[in-house]
Design a protein around this motif. Sequence first.
Motif, PDB file in Angstrom:
ATOM      1  N   PHE A 143      36.685  43.068  47.788  1.00 30.31           N
ATOM      2  CA  PHE A 143      36.375  44.135  46.841  1.00 30.31           C
ATOM      3  C   PHE A 143      34.877  44.414  46.736  1.00 30.31           C
ATOM      4  O   PHE A 143      34.476  45.348  46.040  1.00 30.31           O
ATOM      5  N   GLY A 144      34.059  43.630  47.413  1.00 28.11           N
ATOM      6  CA  GLY A 144      32.623  43.735  47.209  1.00 28.11           C
ATOM      7  C   GLY A 144      32.263  43.127  45.871  1.00 28.11           C
ATOM      8  O   GLY A 144      32.844  42.123  45.445  1.00 28.11           O
ATOM      9  N   GLU A 145      31.303  43.720  45.156  1.00 23.98           N
ATOM     10  CA  GLU A 145      30.983  43.272  43.804  1.00 23.98           C
ATOM     11  C   GLU A 145      32.039  43.818  42.834  1.00 23.98           C
ATOM     12  O   GLU A 145      32.339  45.011  42.847  1.00 23.98           O
ATOM     13  N   ILE A 146      32.604  42.940  42.027  1.00 21.76           N
ATOM     14  CA  ILE A 146      33.556  43.400  41.020  1.00 21.76           C
ATOM     15  C   ILE A 146      32.790  44.131  39.922  1.00 21.76           C
ATOM     16  O   ILE A 146      31.824  43.607  39.365  1.00 21.76           O
ATOM     17  N   VAL A 147      33.237  45.341  39.602  1.00 24.19           N
ATOM     18  CA  VAL A 147      32.564  46.176  38.602  1.00 24.19           C
ATOM     19  C   VAL A 147      33.342  46.216  37.290  1.00 24.19           C
ATOM     20  O   VAL A 147      32.774  46.075  36.208  1.00 24.19           O
ATOM     21  N   HIS A 148      34.651  46.393  37.398  1.00 21.40           N
ATOM     22  CA  HIS A 148      35.467  46.631  36.210  1.00 21.40           C
ATOM     23  C   HIS A 148      36.878  46.141  36.478  1.00 21.40           C
ATOM     24  O   HIS A 148      37.402  46.275  37.589  1.00 21.40           O
ATOM     25  N   CYS A 149      37.509  45.565  35.447  1.00 24.74           N
ATOM     26  CA  CYS A 149      38.905  45.143  35.564  1.00 24.74           C
ATOM     27  C   CYS A 149      39.668  45.557  34.308  1.00 24.74           C
ATOM     28  O   CYS A 149      39.080  45.699  33.232  1.00 24.74           O
ATOM     29  N   GLU A 150      40.977  45.730  34.472  1.00 27.52           N
ATOM     30  CA  GLU A 150      41.830  46.079  33.344  1.00 27.52           C
ATOM     31  C   GLU A 150      43.074  45.209  33.341  1.00 27.52           C
ATOM     32  O   GLU A 150      43.622  44.872  34.397  1.00 27.52           O
ATOM     33  N   GLY A 151      43.506  44.832  32.154  1.00 26.34           N
ATOM     34  CA  GLY A 151      44.716  44.042  31.989  1.00 26.34           C
ATOM     35  C   GLY A 151      45.423  44.448  30.715  1.00 26.34           C
ATOM     36  O   GLY A 151      44.845  45.103  29.848  1.00 26.34           O
TER      37      GLY A 151
END
Length: 478
Positions: free
Chosen positions: A212-220
Amino acid sequence: MKNNRRDFLKLAGLAGVGITGSALLPGCATTKAAVPTDIIRRQAGKTYHQQFNMSGYAAPKIDTVRIGYIGLGNRGSAAVERITYIQGIEIKGLCDIRPEMIAKTKKRIEGSGYNPNEYTGSADAWKQLCERDDIDLIYIATPWHLHTPIALYAMEHGKHVATEIPAATTVEDCWKLVETSERTKKHCVMLENCCYDFFEMLTLNMARQGFFGEIVHCEGAYIHHLLESLFSKDARYDLWRLKENTKRNGNLYPTHGLGPICQVMDINRGDSMEYLVSMESNDFMMHDKAVELAATDSSYKPYVQAHFRGNMNTTSIRTRKGRTIMLQHDVTSPRPYSRIHLVSGTKATAQKYPLEPRIAINHEGWVSPEEFKKLEERYTPDIVKKIGEMAKKVGGHGGMDFLMDWRLIDCLRNGLPMDMDVYDAAAWSVIGPLSEWSVANRSGSIDIPDFTNGAWQHNKPVDISLQQGGTTGVRNKK
């Protein structure tokens, strides 16, 4: 520092929702906290002197893990049955306040060769089980309010702990778990099964390998229509979960969505959650349900006067590295089940819900089913390759429960660090009470405690490649 923190709580009169565990006026889930935001924020972010770093800690190997189970409702009884398919364990004791639940659980494991002792008949029968000298692990599947007291007592009596989610429901209890685990050097593992679902494991391995490269944003999320079961007298002992929804207003169940993305983002192992804001809708369904049921069953009349938590909670989190997380919680609206599980990076994106899991590379749209299959074959982690098919046969939410239990036992038997340590248990669980405070204060921001006391800056992610461990055998399903 522990006494200083508790003195501060008393001195400041922290009436913020969930901060002390007794913040709400009777029957009210929306009382505004009276303490200024900056005071709460300083307290929530307070550090302390770390006694021992449990991140990466490898406890002495246990050849045969001797287990005591406390709480034998839907989760607990199923966990007892699952463990009989794992080699290198012994079931030493079963505890539930209802003797009939012990009998039902024993029926489920007939023919397994295990005949555990029974502990029942009183509200604190679990203490006798924790006090035994021939138990290594206490497995807790009780109502939420008992998770922390049982875990603390078990660790004080020399036992490792695996507890259902959330591990704690107040800020202070999160700190107690951390302090006790560090002092006793006993693992306190939260049983977050969604971390072991197949797509979540796939995206974790992809993130670890830089896909993913650098993780920027995640949602759960935890979006799960439970309205009928919350009011069902047969679903949960003494309607305990319904009662939780009458006295707390926030994200009460954050870890199903949060746990897997925290692992993807290396939270507590390279990054740390810094602060959150939380917003809640009104209740549009639970009060009406209480009125409907009370019309034919007088035992529901007290709930007609209750102030229920809102349908939807949305909580936003910023990490110390400037990344963001969005969490949602809704257990009453008639929506399809979803945990979202979105991972967004500088090179690729993955999302599990709705419909089918999907992966996109750069901005070119979702990859084809054929390309998805190739990525899946390339990045499926060793644990799934080794145990995945057996897990699907044994079951437990499609197999993730069995993967979780097997990994827990394998780590204990091989003296390996835990995938989810006490800092994860505290950091993921504390979102509940902190979101309550934010909701009660017009979505004010509040700092998230750094339970690692800065150790997150050098803690390392746990190896999931099975280069170590992976030696625990399984029994074929009959």
